[in-house]
Design an enzyme around this catalytic site. Sequence first.
Site, PDB file in Angstrom:
ATOM      1  N   ASP A  16     -10.020  13.833   7.662  1.00 18.87           N
ATOM      2  CA  ASP A  16      -9.167  12.971   6.836  1.00 18.87           C
ATOM      3  C   ASP A  16      -9.169  13.398   5.359  1.00 18.87           C
ATOM      4  O   ASP A  16      -9.411  12.578   4.463  1.00 18.87           O
ATOM      5  CB  ASP A  16      -9.615  11.509   6.983  1.00 18.87           C
ATOM      6  CG  ASP A  16      -8.632  10.532   6.363  1.00 18.87           C
ATOM      7  OD1 ASP A  16      -7.464  10.902   6.129  1.00 18.87           O
ATOM      8  OD2 ASP A  16      -9.041   9.384   6.107  1.00 18.87           O
ATOM      9  N   TYR A  31      -4.571  14.349  -3.032  1.00 15.22           N
ATOM     10  CA  TYR A  31      -4.940  13.638  -1.814  1.00 15.22           C
ATOM     11  C   TYR A  31      -6.062  14.357  -1.064  1.00 15.22           C
ATOM     12  O   TYR A  31      -5.901  14.808   0.073  1.00 15.22           O
ATOM     13  CB  TYR A  31      -3.708  13.487  -0.926  1.00 15.22           C
ATOM     14  CG  TYR A  31      -3.786  12.339   0.055  1.00 15.22           C
ATOM     15  CD1 TYR A  31      -3.780  11.026  -0.376  1.00 15.22           C
ATOM     16  CD2 TYR A  31      -3.861  12.585   1.421  1.00 15.22           C
ATOM     17  CE1 TYR A  31      -3.854   9.978   0.522  1.00 15.22           C
ATOM     18  CE2 TYR A  31      -3.929  11.546   2.324  1.00 15.22           C
ATOM     19  CZ  TYR A  31      -3.930  10.242   1.872  1.00 15.22           C
ATOM     20  OH  TYR A  31      -3.997   9.189   2.764  1.00 15.22           O
ATOM     21  N   HIS A  75       1.594   4.223  -3.045  1.00  7.97           N
ATOM     22  CA  HIS A  75       1.417   5.684  -2.987  1.00  7.97           C
ATOM     23  C   HIS A  75       2.529   6.376  -3.787  1.00  7.97           C
ATOM     24  O   HIS A  75       2.311   7.403  -4.431  1.00  7.97           O
ATOM     25  CB  HIS A  75       1.434   6.176  -1.542  1.00  7.97           C
ATOM     26  CG  HIS A  75       0.121   6.036  -0.831  1.00  7.97           C
ATOM     27  ND1 HIS A  75      -1.063   6.538  -1.344  1.00  7.97           N
ATOM     28  CD2 HIS A  75      -0.202   5.465   0.361  1.00  7.97           C
ATOM     29  CE1 HIS A  75      -2.061   6.277  -0.498  1.00  7.97           C
ATOM     30  NE2 HIS A  75      -1.572   5.623   0.541  1.00  7.97           N
ATOM     31  N   HIS A  92      -9.882   7.820   3.448  1.00  5.33           N
ATOM     32  CA  HIS A  92      -9.849   6.410   3.860  1.00  5.33           C
ATOM     33  C   HIS A  92     -11.251   5.842   4.050  1.00  5.33           C
ATOM     34  O   HIS A  92     -11.400   4.654   4.354  1.00  5.33           O
ATOM     35  CB  HIS A  92      -9.060   6.238   5.164  1.00  5.33           C
ATOM     36  CG  HIS A  92      -7.592   6.477   5.028  1.00  5.33           C
ATOM     37  ND1 HIS A  92      -7.034   7.722   5.159  1.00  5.33           N
ATOM     38  CD2 HIS A  92      -6.566   5.637   4.739  1.00  5.33           C
ATOM     39  CE1 HIS A  92      -5.729   7.640   4.986  1.00  5.33           C
ATOM     40  NE2 HIS A  92      -5.417   6.387   4.728  1.00  5.33           N
ATOM     41  N   HIS A 127       0.837  -1.203   0.000  1.00  6.89           N
ATOM     42  CA  HIS A 127       0.000   0.000   0.000  1.00  6.89           C
ATOM     43  C   HIS A 127       0.875   1.258   0.000  1.00  6.89           C
ATOM     44  O   HIS A 127       0.665   2.167  -0.813  1.00  6.89           O
ATOM     45  CB  HIS A 127      -0.901  -0.038   1.249  1.00  6.89           C
ATOM     46  CG  HIS A 127      -1.762   1.161   1.464  1.00  6.89           C
ATOM     47  ND1 HIS A 127      -3.128   1.150   1.289  1.00  6.89           N
ATOM     48  CD2 HIS A 127      -1.463   2.421   1.873  1.00  6.89           C
ATOM     49  CE1 HIS A 127      -3.628   2.335   1.571  1.00  6.89           C
ATOM     50  NE2 HIS A 127      -2.635   3.135   1.937  1.00  6.89           N
ATOM     51  N   GLU A 128       1.859   1.293   0.885  1.00  6.83           N
ATOM     52  CA  GLU A 128       2.700   2.499   0.990  1.00  6.83           C
ATOM     53  C   GLU A 128       3.539   2.700  -0.266  1.00  6.83           C
ATOM     54  O   GLU A 128       3.657   3.815  -0.769  1.00  6.83           O
ATOM     55  CB  GLU A 128       3.589   2.432   2.235  1.00  6.83           C
ATOM     56  CG  GLU A 128       2.826   2.430   3.551  1.00  6.83           C
ATOM     57  CD  GLU A 128       1.819   3.552   3.691  1.00  6.83           C
ATOM     58  OE1 GLU A 128       2.004   4.614   3.072  1.00  6.83           O
ATOM     59  OE2 GLU A 128       0.816   3.357   4.400  1.00  6.83           O
ATOM     60  N   GLU A 185      -6.117   6.451  -2.281  1.00  5.55           N
ATOM     61  CA  GLU A 185      -6.131   5.430  -1.231  1.00  5.55           C
ATOM     62  C   GLU A 185      -6.549   4.063  -1.777  1.00  5.55           C
ATOM     63  O   GLU A 185      -5.981   3.026  -1.428  1.00  5.55           O
ATOM     64  CB  GLU A 185      -7.068   5.845  -0.099  1.00  5.55           C
ATOM     65  CG  GLU A 185      -6.414   6.736   0.935  1.00  5.55           C
ATOM     66  CD  GLU A 185      -5.189   6.072   1.541  1.00  5.55           C
ATOM     67  OE1 GLU A 185      -5.245   4.885   1.863  1.00  5.55           O
ATOM     68  OE2 GLU A 185      -4.151   6.742   1.668  1.00  5.55           O
TER      69      GLU A 185
END
Lengths: 349, 132
Positions: free
Chosen positions: A263, A187, A176, A268, A172-173, A196
């Site tokens: 957020d 974002y 990005h 998310h 996931h990271e 996301e």
Amino acid sequence: MSLQPLACIIPPDLLAAVAREADATQRQALLDTLQLDQSFRVVRAENAARTVETTRALTPRVGAGTPSRSIYDQKHSTATTPGTLARSEGQAPVADVSVNQAYDNFGYTYKLYWDIFHRDSIDDQGLPIEGLVHFGANYDNAFWDGAGHMFFGDGDGQMLTDTTKGIDVVGHELTHGVTQHEANLTYSGQSGALNESVSDVFGSLVKQYHLGQDVATADWLIGADIVGPQLAPALRSMKAPGTANHYDNQPATMDGYVHTTSDNGGVHTNSGIPNHAFYVIATTIGGNAWEAAGQIWYDTLVDPRLRPNATFSKFAALTLRSARTRYGASSNEAAAVKTGWDEVKVRVR
Amino acid sequence: MNLPGSTGDPSGLPDPAHPRDMSDAGLHVTYRRSGGIAGLDLVAECAGSDLPQDHARVARDLLDAPADEPGRGGTEREAAVVPAGADRFTYTVHITDGTRHRTLTWSEGAVPSAAEPLLASLGGLATPQRAP
């Protein structure tokens, strides 16, 4: 030599004009020809589109196919520059489990991108992969800093545990970073939720590919290996958004879209919608999700028409375009893409 | 930099090193940490008198500071600046003394150092909440 009718170049509008003036028998023959001509044009266009290759794919760098990983120990500080180098590419495992987990999970992530999408790291140019572990004290998070570094906390043991343990979390990271180098989805709001979601999709694909799971055997959970008792059994569910833990309120369809300032506009939260679309598409197609469904998502992510401020509808339209281009306008894959977005009530336009 | 919201004393008992400021009876603070890879909201709410004296003073200073003071932060709307990277926390603090109100939002990594102790204190009191 007999003349092959299908080799004759008669513009379709001329055929249509002649058909309008012809008697009934001739008209039917001309209309049949028009229909056949249209089918050949579609097939020709699809074949032409499928043979398009990017320049990057044709010119891999020397050493492509092997990642360049460096894992740093932040020793519980919150410094945002790399700390002590704990393990670099090719070195044997060390005593620190977190260091090894980060190293291995980055390796699995690189492997998916290389094996399946022929992508050479975060920037497709072999960018070194730098993971910073033991960030902060009891830090309940992992993040991409926008400058080539991925940070991993140890968790507090209640909400999260060691975040390096999650192969999907590491995937996931890193994704990005891929997104930043491609569509650079802003974002915030819908584009942020897409950012996301793309990370969840490829994070899940990294896990499925590594474990050899098909769409039926995959759990479609995100973060199942890093949650503590407070968030068990997982952070998110692509199969059933909103059910992953007690606090999960991800919507599965646009009916539940959450308008919030929290957020960055619920990035998310609303990611549940495109996440579920991907799940429906992958399971409708069947087999391994990293093959057709994953390829369609990857083609979309690297499509220059995907702009940073993309909406769900725009992204959906590009996935359908990607499916039609690669598999054909009347393919099962394209039909599955339409089904997936219909199911989550995103208009494809 | 301390990491606001990640650690703290969950007991809420007075810390001898940080005496409570009973003169700040009108001060009221709410706190929300959103984002992170979990996308989980942590919230807290307390009177200024429930905060350690030096942390309550930080809240009072944030309320008193001119809106355009560098590093103070902006209103929630003004602070809708897209953060660098992804999965970082966002902190929102609402401070009031009954007549004046300030809502301040910072992305993790852009928290002014003066505000860090206050956020750490509030983070220690915060509990998870289903995202709105």
